[in-house]
Design an enzyme around this catalytic site. Structure first.
Site, PDB file in Angstrom:
ATOM      1  N   THR A 215       0.882  -1.168   0.000  1.00  0.00           N
ATOM      2  CA  THR A 215       0.000   0.000   0.000  1.00  0.00           C
ATOM      3  C   THR A 215       0.914   1.210   0.000  1.00  0.00           C
ATOM      4  OG1 THR A 215      -1.760  -1.062   1.288  1.00  0.00           O
ATOM      5  CG2 THR A 215      -1.582   1.299   1.532  1.00  0.00           C
ATOM      6  N   ARG A 243     -13.759  -7.817  -0.801  1.00  0.00           N
ATOM      7  CA  ARG A 243     -13.096  -7.529   0.493  1.00  0.00           C
ATOM      8  C   ARG A 243     -12.649  -6.063   0.535  1.00  0.00           C
ATOM      9  NH1 ARG A 243      -7.583  -5.806   1.948  1.00  0.00           N
ATOM     10  NH2 ARG A 243      -7.051  -6.701   3.955  1.00  0.00           N
ATOM     11  N   GLY A 245     -10.299  -3.458   2.660  1.00  0.00           N
ATOM     12  CA  GLY A 245      -9.247  -3.394   3.673  1.00  0.00           C
ATOM     13  C   GLY A 245      -9.384  -2.146   4.529  1.00  0.00           C
ATOM     14  N   ASP A 246      -8.311  -1.820   5.218  1.00  0.00           N
ATOM     15  CA  ASP A 246      -8.320  -0.653   6.101  1.00  0.00           C
ATOM     16  C   ASP A 246      -8.114   0.661   5.335  1.00  0.00           C
ATOM     17  OD1 ASP A 246      -5.692  -1.629   5.494  1.00  0.00           O
ATOM     18  OD2 ASP A 246      -4.869  -0.291   7.011  1.00  0.00           O
ATOM     19  N   THR A 266       0.061   0.663   6.860  1.00  0.00           N
ATOM     20  CA  THR A 266       0.177  -0.318   5.785  1.00  0.00           C
ATOM     21  C   THR A 266       0.424  -1.683   6.427  1.00  0.00           C
ATOM     22  OG1 THR A 266       2.568  -0.006   5.544  1.00  0.00           O
ATOM     23  CG2 THR A 266       1.168   1.356   4.146  1.00  0.00           C
ATOM     24  N   GLY A 267      -0.012  -2.729   5.746  1.00  0.00           N
ATOM     25  CA  GLY A 267       0.158  -4.072   6.288  1.00  0.00           C
ATOM     26  C   GLY A 267      -1.195  -4.740   6.466  1.00  0.00           C
ATOM     27  N   GLY A 269      -4.530  -5.249   6.917  1.00  0.00           N
ATOM     28  CA  GLY A 269      -5.614  -4.284   7.086  1.00  0.00           C
ATOM     29  C   GLY A 269      -6.597  -4.675   8.161  1.00  0.00           C
TER      30      GLY A 269
END
Ligand code: ASP
Length: 373
Positions: A215, A243, A245-246, A266-267, A269
């Site tokens: 990200t 889906r 994510g964050d 990042t990572g 989510g």
């Protein structure tokens, strides 16, 4: 000790017993600034940054932070500078985690998530599961500026982008398609075969990760103290279609409050969502944490939650530490900045920063260091 009886202090630092003093790992970034000082003056007014424009980003954002600072120098507001800054990464076919060239969902379709937040107006916009549009952060900015909504998803987000003149484009590159085909062939339970004569299990860009995350987040600070941020991604590789994510969720993959600071993640989510991670980082800065301390606090909260969740999903916990990656980035209104990552070898994880000294990478603090024995 039961999982639920562990308290915050149990997650406070895996540096105990490793010979590393976590306090020594905390650094005070930003010349002339005092760590731990509140970002307000005695009268309660937010203090102004001492330097000029400043931007921070994830490690893939070295060009992004330089761009963002250049745009702020031309009096572009910080949120727009961040959105323009990430455009190069969104268009880069070699970045497998963002925009064009991003890895697709399990059906082989690239679905993008992005959001932005404007400090002065305390306004935000986001798009999720957006297909066929190369610059989702720019669409998110239009959602923020041209609607009274925050989130648009899927077909509605795409229709909104097309209405505003964004061209529809195929975002799946040949390289991303080959990686997806190999991932699909490795899944058991169907009749797909590995490509003949091909023994390479993965693209080197995946760095050994079967389902990599990736990200870009960028937080930007103008000389007058105004803040803005944006996060844009193709999300978890091979995710279930639909889906989210964050990254497009305000308070999770990004958050900014003009009185305090700006943050993003990042990572994994799901962990940033479960913890409200970016909001938490900003609130910790409001309470007096330095940016790096705030990131570490949020990561320890994430670890505590992951430990409990690992009852149901064992891969979330790896021995004495979380089993996944997550990094937070934080920029305080007074120009102090920092970043911390959940696990890894100290010095390995980096973040990008640009100020009057130019663009560079700096080391993230590590909440759960992996120290070679
Ligand atoms: N946080 C993103 C997501 O979960 C992916 C990433 O940052 O690597 O969609």
């Amino acid at each position: 000790m039961s999982r639920d009886s562990r308290n915050d202090e149990d997650f406070s630092s895996q540096t105990r017993g490793t010979g590393i003093d976590r306090r020594k790992l905390l650094k005070t970034a930003g010349a002339g600034l005092v760590a731990g000082a509140l970002p307000w003056n005695a009268g309660g007014e937010p203090i102004r940054p001492k330097g000029g424009s400043l931007a921070i980003a994830s490690s893939n954002g070295l060009g992004t932070v330089a761009e963002a600072v250049t745009w702020m120098g031309k009096k572009v507001r910080p949120v727009s500078a961040a959105v323009r800054g990430v455009a190069g990464v969104e268009a880069d076919p070699d970045d497998l985690s963002v925009g064009y060239g991003g890895l697709p969902n399990e059906d082989g379709v690239v679905q993008l998530d992005a959001a932005c937040m404007d400090g002065p107006a305390h306004n935000a916009g986001s798009v999720a599961c957006l297909e066929g549009i190369k610059h989702p952060a720019q669409v998110a900015e239009l959602v923020m500026d041209r609607t009274d909504h925050v989130n648009l998803v899927g077909k509605g987000a795409k229709r909104f982008a097309l209405e505003h003149g964004f061209p529809e484009e195929e975002l799946l590159t040949d390289r991303a398609r080959q990686i997806w085909l190999k991932w699909r062939a490795k899944r058991s339970g169907d009749d797909r075969l590995w490509p003949l004569g091909d023994t390479d299990p993965a693209d080197p860009a995946l760095q050994g990760e079967a389902r990599p995350w990736g990200t870009i987040h960028c937080s930007a600070l103008a000389p007058n103290g105004d803040l803005g941020c944006c996060t844009t991604t193709s999300g978890l590789a091979f995710k279930i279609p639909g889906r989210i994510g964050d990254s497009p969720l305000i308070g999770c993959g990004l958050y900014c409050d003009n009185e305090v600071g700006s943050a993003g993640g990042t990572g994994r989510g799901e962990a940033a969502i479960h913890s409200g991670g970016s909001w938490l980082v900003v609130e910790r800065m409001r309470s007096g944490d330095t940016p790096e301390e705030a990131c570490l606090f949020a990561l320890r909260r994430v670890a505590k939650q992951a430990y409990r969740q690992s009852r149901w999903q064992p891969t979330l916990w790896d021995g004495d530490r979380p089993g996944f990656g997550l990094t937070f980035y934080a920029l305080r209104r007074d120009g102090l900045y920092g970043s911390a990552t959940l696990r890894g070898k100290p010095g390995d994880a980096k973040f990008a920063v640009c100020d009057s000294r130019g663009a560079r990478l700096e080391a993230c603090a590590v909440a759960f260091p992996i120290v070679a024995s």
